[in-house]
Design an enzyme around this catalytic site. Structure first.
Site, short mmCIF file in Angstrom:
data_model
loop_
_atom_site.label_atom_id
_atom_site.label_comp_id
_atom_site.label_asym_id
_atom_site.label_seq_id
_atom_site.Cartn_x
_atom_site.Cartn_y
_atom_site.Cartn_z
N ASP A 280 -18.87 -39.37 14.14
CA ASP A 280 -18.36 -40.42 15.21
C ASP A 280 -19.31 -41.36 15.67
O ASP A 280 -19.07 -42.59 15.98
CB ASP A 280 -18.23 -39.25 16.70
CG ASP A 280 -17.48 -39.93 17.76
OD1 ASP A 280 -16.94 -41.02 17.63
OD2 ASP A 280 -17.41 -39.24 18.73
N TYR B 184 -17.39 -30.40 19.18
CA TYR B 184 -16.51 -30.98 20.35
C TYR B 184 -15.67 -29.97 20.85
O TYR B 184 -14.91 -28.98 20.50
CB TYR B 184 -15.23 -31.90 19.52
CG TYR B 184 -16.10 -33.13 19.30
CD1 TYR B 184 -15.78 -34.32 20.13
CD2 TYR B 184 -16.93 -33.34 18.12
CE1 TYR B 184 -16.38 -35.74 19.93
CE2 TYR B 184 -17.26 -34.76 17.76
CZ TYR B 184 -17.36 -35.68 18.69
OH TYR B 184 -17.73 -36.88 18.52
N ASP C 138 -19.36 -45.76 14.88
CA ASP C 138 -19.67 -46.74 15.81
C ASP C 138 -20.62 -47.63 15.18
O ASP C 138 -20.57 -48.86 15.39
CB ASP C 138 -19.90 -46.27 16.93
CG ASP C 138 -18.98 -45.80 17.91
OD1 ASP C 138 -17.66 -45.65 17.40
OD2 ASP C 138 -19.14 -45.31 18.93
N ASP D 104 -30.04 -38.74 9.99
CA ASP D 104 -30.81 -39.56 10.78
C ASP D 104 -31.55 -40.54 9.65
O ASP D 104 -31.65 -41.67 9.94
CB ASP D 104 -32.29 -38.77 11.48
CG ASP D 104 -32.78 -37.70 10.35
OD1 ASP D 104 -32.01 -36.90 9.78
OD2 ASP D 104 -33.91 -37.65 10.47
N LYS E 188 -27.10 -32.57 8.05
CA LYS E 188 -28.45 -32.29 8.63
C LYS E 188 -28.86 -30.87 8.05
O LYS E 188 -29.18 -29.76 9.08
CB LYS E 188 -28.52 -32.19 9.90
CG LYS E 188 -29.81 -32.03 10.90
CD LYS E 188 -30.74 -33.31 10.59
CE LYS E 188 -31.95 -33.33 11.29
NZ LYS E 188 -33.07 -34.12 10.88
#
Length: 352
Positions: free
Chosen positions: A238, A128, A242, A214, A181
């Site tokens: 984030d 961010y 969702d 992933d 990751k």
């Protein structure tokens, strides 16, 4: 206890008004002694004060016992060089943990089976660019054809979000999944895993596993019930939240609490939806659920049992409202935003 409500943009004022009705009903039933103050941010603040966050508002937020922020038109403000209210309060109040529960509800169709999970997302750094540097911005345009985006990962930030996740897990099913990751981002996500494992050592009764991000998306879609508490870095969290909110039936059912050591901010998990603003059709449940989480946080901080009871009652009232169809059209009901808030407030007052 003083709550500061900042309705925001688009559908924000509508869902904030519905949320206030519910909070006032909870206050009346449980004797919380709430003092609710409203101020403006975003486009309305730009009109009144010439800026999206007026001078002195941060001090007002610090003085309040809790902050409730409606959705803001953040993309508009970036284009104008204005303050993003969400990032501003998260950074300046050091709200390092974004807690986002997601669950299915009886009365709503679901295609992935019943589940109840929580994502603990680091909230102050990562990719961010507007909040991970002390000064300046973490995105650079080196030439007109070359852009560089920097991700900041720090050991202290990893350690504190890990601890929050494990503290949540002991009140639930004692299972934490680390999402990362590290196979590609070996230094940053390697550090994140290290700190999560260090925290795990202090909670020997908690089961711990880790999943590459992933692959995690596929696992969550296939079998979300296998997860309980998920801990991850900022951008991964984030995106993941969702997905988990939508799997529960709608992103409008996603609660979101930004918490730090001294302050907390309830925030709708969705955007400002300007295309439906003023039509009285927006689902207010996300901001209401987030505000219930805020009440629970205040109760924990001040050891005020009535706040936890109020939070549980709001959650139960929403469950009942969904079962009985007292909901907005986006999730199969017939009520407007205002009417949904009124019905939920009436249910709370009646003790249902």
């Amino acid at each position: 206890m003083q709550l500061l409500i900042l309705p925001g943009d688009g559908i924000g004022p509508e869902i904030a008004a519905a949320t206030r009705l519910v909070l006032e009903a909870a206050d009346g039933r449980f004797g919380l002694g709430l003092k609710i103050i409203e101020e403006v941010v975003g486009h309305e603040s730009l009109k009144r004060h010439g800026t999206t966050v007026r001078p002195g508002l941060l001090e007002d937020a610090r003085a309040a016992d809790g902050l409730i922020l409606g959705p803001a038109a953040t993309f508009d403000f970036k284009a104008q060089g204005e303050i993003n209210p969400s990032a501003y309060f998260r950074k300046n109040l050091d709200l390092f943990a974004n807690i986002r529960p997601a669950r299915t509800y009886s009365g709503l169709p679901n295609k992935v089976g019943s589940f109840d999970l929580v994502v603990a997302r680091e909230n102050t750094e990562g990719f961010y660019a507007d909040r991970n540097m002390e000064l300046g911005n973490a995105e650079l345009l080196v030439t007109k054809d070359v852009a560089i985006s920097l991700r900041r990962i720090t050991r202290p930030a990893c350690a504190r979000i890990a601890r929050v996740a494990f503290e949540i897990s002991v009140r639930r099913k004692k299972h934490v999944t680390i999402v990362h990751k590290a196979n590609v981002l070996g230094l940053g996500d390697g550090m994140f895993i290290e700190e999560c494992r260090k925290a795990a050592a202090e909670f020997p009764d908690v089961k711990v596993d880790d999943v590459i991000v992933d692959a995690m998306m596929a696992h969550v879609v296939r079998a979300p019930s296998r997860f309980d508490v998920i801990v991850t870095t900022n951008m991964f969290g984030d995106i993941l939240t969702d997905l988990t909110a939508e799997l529960s039936g709608s992103i409008g059912l996603g609660g979101s609490l930004n918490q730090g050591s001294d302050h907390a901010m309830a925030q709708a998990a969705h955007g400002s939806a300007p295309d439906i603003a003023g039509k009285n059709i927006a689902n207010p449940f996300s901001l209401i659920l987030s505000s219930a989480m805020l009440l629970d946080w205040i109760g924990e901080k001040h050891r005020a049992r009535s706040f936890g009871q109020a939070a549980a009652a709001i959650q139960s009232a929403i469950e009942a409202a969904i079962r009985e169809g007292e909901i907005t059209r986006d999730i199969g009901g017939r009520l407007g935003t205002k009417e949904t808030g009124e019905a939920l407030a009436a249910r709370l007052r009646a003790g249902g």
